[in-house]
Scaffold this motif. Structure first.
Motif, PDB file in Angstrom:
ATOM      1  N   THR A   1       0.845  -1.196   0.000  1.00  0.00           N
ATOM      2  CA  THR A   1       0.000   0.000   0.000  1.00  0.00           C
ATOM      3  C   THR A   1       0.876   1.240   0.000  1.00  0.00           C
ATOM      4  OG1 THR A   1      -1.741  -1.143   1.221  1.00  0.00           O
ATOM      5  CG2 THR A   1      -1.794   1.252   1.226  1.00  0.00           C
ATOM      6  N   VAL A   2       0.569   2.161  -0.885  1.00  0.00           N
ATOM      7  CA  VAL A   2       1.264   3.441  -0.973  1.00  0.00           C
ATOM      8  C   VAL A   2       0.219   4.539  -0.873  1.00  0.00           C
ATOM      9  CG1 VAL A   2       2.720   4.929  -2.376  1.00  0.00           C
ATOM     10  CG2 VAL A   2       3.068   2.455  -2.422  1.00  0.00           C
ATOM     11  N   SER A   3       0.460   5.518  -0.026  1.00  0.00           N
ATOM     12  CA  SER A   3      -0.483   6.621   0.125  1.00  0.00           C
ATOM     13  C   SER A   3       0.271   7.927   0.272  1.00  0.00           C
ATOM     14  CB  SER A   3      -1.392   6.402   1.343  1.00  0.00           C
ATOM     15  OG  SER A   3      -0.625   6.368   2.536  1.00  0.00           O
ATOM     16  N   VAL A   4      -0.311   8.991  -0.238  1.00  0.00           N
ATOM     17  CA  VAL A   4       0.222  10.343  -0.119  1.00  0.00           C
ATOM     18  C   VAL A   4      -0.892  11.226   0.411  1.00  0.00           C
ATOM     19  CG1 VAL A   4       1.183  12.313  -1.352  1.00  0.00           C
ATOM     20  CG2 VAL A   4       1.863  10.006  -1.994  1.00  0.00           C
ATOM     21  N   ASP A   5      -0.685  11.812   1.580  1.00  0.00           N
ATOM     22  CA  ASP A   5      -1.702  12.642   2.232  1.00  0.00           C
ATOM     23  C   ASP A   5      -3.012  11.875   2.416  1.00  0.00           C
ATOM     24  OD1 ASP A   5       0.089  14.761   2.300  1.00  0.00           O
ATOM     25  OD2 ASP A   5      -0.574  15.551   0.359  1.00  0.00           O
ATOM     26  N   GLY A   6      -2.911  10.594   2.732  1.00  0.00           N
ATOM     27  CA  GLY A   6      -4.086   9.779   2.983  1.00  0.00           C
ATOM     28  C   GLY A   6      -4.807   9.289   1.747  1.00  0.00           C
ATOM     29  N   GLU A   7      -4.281   9.563   0.535  1.00  0.00           N
ATOM     30  CA  GLU A   7      -4.898   9.120  -0.714  1.00  0.00           C
ATOM     31  C   GLU A   7      -4.114   7.956  -1.316  1.00  0.00           C
ATOM     32  OE1 GLU A   7      -6.878  13.139  -2.594  1.00  0.00           O
ATOM     33  OE2 GLU A   7      -4.747  12.766  -2.971  1.00  0.00           O
ATOM     34  N   ASN A   8      -4.825   7.098  -2.043  1.00  0.00           N
ATOM     35  CA  ASN A   8      -4.153   6.027  -2.767  1.00  0.00           C
ATOM     36  C   ASN A   8      -3.123   6.619  -3.722  1.00  0.00           C
ATOM     37  OD1 ASN A   8      -5.644   3.932  -1.581  1.00  0.00           O
ATOM     38  ND2 ASN A   8      -7.291   4.131  -3.087  1.00  0.00           N
ATOM     39  N   ALA A   9      -1.985   5.951  -3.848  1.00  0.00           N
ATOM     40  CA  ALA A   9      -0.911   6.486  -4.684  1.00  0.00           C
ATOM     41  C   ALA A   9      -0.123   5.347  -5.306  1.00  0.00           C
ATOM     42  CB  ALA A   9       0.018   7.397  -3.871  1.00  0.00           C
ATOM     43  N   VAL A  10       0.595   5.689  -6.355  1.00  0.00           N
ATOM     44  CA  VAL A  10       1.529   4.796  -7.032  1.00  0.00           C
ATOM     45  C   VAL A  10       2.821   5.579  -7.230  1.00  0.00           C
ATOM     46  CG1 VAL A  10       2.024   3.506  -9.153  1.00  0.00           C
ATOM     47  CG2 VAL A  10      -0.277   3.499  -8.198  1.00  0.00           C
ATOM     48  N   TYR A  11       3.963   4.954  -7.006  1.00  0.00           N
ATOM     49  CA  TYR A  11       5.225   5.649  -7.244  1.00  0.00           C
ATOM     50  C   TYR A  11       6.046   4.879  -8.263  1.00  0.00           C
ATOM     51  CZ  TYR A  11       7.799   2.303  -4.301  1.00  0.00           C
ATOM     52  OH  TYR A  11       8.375   1.164  -3.784  1.00  0.00           O
ATOM     53  N   LEU A  12       6.854   5.608  -9.008  1.00  0.00           N
ATOM     54  CA  LEU A  12       7.688   5.038 -10.052  1.00  0.00           C
ATOM     55  C   LEU A  12       9.160   5.266  -9.711  1.00  0.00           C
ATOM     56  CD1 LEU A  12       5.052   6.548 -11.587  1.00  0.00           C
ATOM     57  CD2 LEU A  12       6.030   5.306 -13.508  1.00  0.00           C
ATOM     58  N   ASN A  13       9.955   4.199  -9.788  1.00  0.00           N
ATOM     59  CA  ASN A  13      11.399   4.288  -9.604  1.00  0.00           C
ATOM     60  C   ASN A  13      12.049   4.555 -10.957  1.00  0.00           C
ATOM     61  OD1 ASN A  13      11.555   3.811  -6.807  1.00  0.00           O
ATOM     62  ND2 ASN A  13      11.346   1.614  -7.120  1.00  0.00           N
ATOM     63  N   VAL A  14      12.681   5.707 -11.097  1.00  0.00           N
ATOM     64  CA  VAL A  14      13.345   6.060 -12.345  1.00  0.00           C
ATOM     65  C   VAL A  14      14.819   5.676 -12.222  1.00  0.00           C
ATOM     66  CG1 VAL A  14      13.888   7.915 -13.955  1.00  0.00           C
ATOM     67  CG2 VAL A  14      11.720   7.954 -12.693  1.00  0.00           C
ATOM     68  N   LEU A  15      15.242   4.690 -13.004  1.00  0.00           N
ATOM     69  CA  LEU A  15      16.621   4.219 -13.004  1.00  0.00           C
ATOM     70  C   LEU A  15      17.341   4.752 -14.226  1.00  0.00           C
ATOM     71  CD1 LEU A  15      16.053   0.468 -12.005  1.00  0.00           C
ATOM     72  CD2 LEU A  15      16.413   2.431 -10.500  1.00  0.00           C
ATOM     73  N   ARG A  16      18.628   5.027 -14.083  1.00  0.00           N
ATOM     74  CA  ARG A  16      19.407   5.559 -15.197  1.00  0.00           C
ATOM     75  C   ARG A  16      20.278   4.466 -15.805  1.00  0.00           C
ATOM     76  NH1 ARG A  16      24.837   6.889 -13.710  1.00  0.00           N
ATOM     77  NH2 ARG A  16      25.239   6.480 -11.501  1.00  0.00           N
TER      78      ARG A  16
END
Length: 465
Positions: free
Chosen positions: A271-286
């Motif tokens: 589970t990922v949340s930002v300010d109590g909202e559902n969220a998705v994060y992306l890992n940017v690799l170089r």
């Protein structure tokens, strides 16, 4: 050398201009990173064993790999982690070992070890990879808001944000994490299925039959030659419920009679949340050698120009370039402070504006030589090389002030500018050479270090020397 420089001032001027121009060309080509290139000689052996507990993974897979791999030439020591359904073995090699050859030898030993593991256990063939600690996200981007559910956020991240970020030069991948991957779920009602004598496997087989794109031959015509397919893929979700499962008492039983079709997602494992909202994060690799600052700036620019649904926000939550930028800012601050202090000292004690200009020229030319050496030697601009530039600034300023003071003293004694420069520089040449050699003698042994210490501190020593 001093006399030759005084006799050929135009040649010296052209050499200095050439150094400044060449350094201005190569500096943008230097890779900007947080740390120097760190590639410890480590191989990772990963094996998936579905359904097996940690103890079974340890006794069946991990110890066999440890036994066989430990006999490989160049292996220093072996570490392992056994988890439910997963075995991870870290093979630490001796520094200087050829990783490509060692990876091939370790792969052979792993295959020998797998030959004694029962095939009936359903163990996935293991993989052997080179461990790269620098392959960490340069920036993490969070996607949230807009009133979207977890699967909808994940779907937007995969189909919109990920392709946008992966199109940036230097970005290797931008994989999403968190949320739930969108999928169509067929939830069987056990009571209704039992009443009609329907098994869950029969429902699954019916859905597979009614959701397929099958090749059906070829169409050959005088002006056309094309493949023909049978398209049984439903265009809408509710059409899945109309797929027949089997005939019971002369009446076809549909999927909707025994199951519920829903537009849902995969099981919620994180589970990922930002300010109590559902969220998705992306890992940017170089990619290896990618410029961290350039990649982060382009990521932020692409996100700012991205069209988003109302209420949705896409923002960086982690930025690896912050440390590099702060180091850059610190170096610029030190250079400005050094120039100001040198100018004040020269004006107070030598009372010569020309001497201030000479000192202001000497330091940039010296830095130009350092940047060229870093480029030729394959180094990157990182915390250690930038720290080396900061350390090199002090002796450069000290020597410049000492030489200027000596030349100024000879000028005050009535000598001509050329003679004062020659005599004044010679008077302090031995002292400045001794000071320079003392710095070199301290840092030169650093280049002779081995292992991780050399990877970290050798760039700093090369920069200062």
């Amino acid at each position: 050398m001093i006399r030759g420089a005084l006799k050929n001032p135009l040649a010296v001027l052209m050499v200095c201009i050439g150094l400044l121009v060449f350094s201005a060309v190569v500096t943008p080509r230097l890779t900007v990173d947080t740390f120097p290139e760190l590639s410890p000689p480590v191989l990772v052996i990963g094996t998936q064993a579905p359904g097996m507990g940690p103890k079974d993974v340890e006794t069946t897979i991990t110890w066999r790999f440890e036994k066989y791999v430990s006999a490989t030439p160049g292996v220093d020591h072996v570490q392992s982690v056994s988890r439910a359904g997963l075995s991870v073995v870290y093979v630490w090699l001796k520094w200087g070992t050829d990783l490509v050859q060692a990876q091939s030898l370790v792969q052979q030993q792993v295959q020998f070890a797998m030959s004694s593991v029962p095939k009936s256990l359903g163990i996935v063939p293991p993989f052997v990879l080179q461990y790269d600690p620098t392959n960490a996200p340069v920036v993490q981007v969070a996607l949230h808001g807009g009133g979207l559910t977890g699967p909808q956020l994940y779907d937007f991240a995969v189909n919109v944000i990920e392709p946008t970020l992966e199109g940036i030069p230097g970005v290797a991948s931008a994989s999403p994490n968190g949320g739930r991957e969108r999928q169509i779920n067929v939830v069987v009602d056990p009571n209704r299925a039992r009443a009609l004598g329907i098994l869950s496997s029969e429902v699954g087989a019916a859905v597979a039959r009614g959701n397929a794109l099958l090749p059906s031959g070829r169409l050959i015509a005088p002006k056309l030659d094309a493949n023909v397919y049978t398209d049984a893929v439903p265009k809408r979700i509710d059409e899945l419920g109309k797929i027949p499962v089997k005939v019971v008492d002369g009446r076809p039983v549909l999927v909707s009679d025994v199951a519920r079709v829903e537009d849902g997602g995969t099981p919620n494992t994180q589970t990922v949340s930002v300010d109590g909202e559902n969220a998705v994060y992306l890992n940017v690799l170089r990619v290896p050698g990618g410029n961290v600052i350039s990649i982060v700036d382009q990521v932020k620019a692409r996100l700012a120009a991205q069209n988003l649904p109302p209420g949705m926000s896409v923002e960086p939550i982690f930025d690896q370039s912050t440390f590099v930028r702060s180091t850059y800012a610190g170096l610029k601050k030190e250079m400005v402070q050094a120039f100001v202090l040198v100018a004040i000292v020269i004006l107070l004690f030598l009372q010569s504006f020309r001497s201030v200009v000479v000192a202001a020229i000497a330091v940039p030319v010296s830095f130009a030589v350092i940047l060229i050496v870093l480029y030729v030697s394959g180094q990157t601009l990182n915390a250690f090389t930038l720290g080396g530039l900061t350390l090199a600034l002090a002796p450069l300023v000290d020597i410049s002030v000492v030489v200027l003071e000596s030349v100024h003293r000879e000028r005050m004694n009535g000598k001509s500018p050329a003679e004062a420069a020659l005599v004044g520089t010679r008077a302090v040449s031995l002292a400045t050479l001794a000071a320079t050699l003392s710095t070199v003698s301290v840092l030169l042994p650093v280049i002779l270090l081995e292992g991780l210490a050399k990877k970290l501190f050798a760039p700093l020593a090369i920069t200062v020397i």
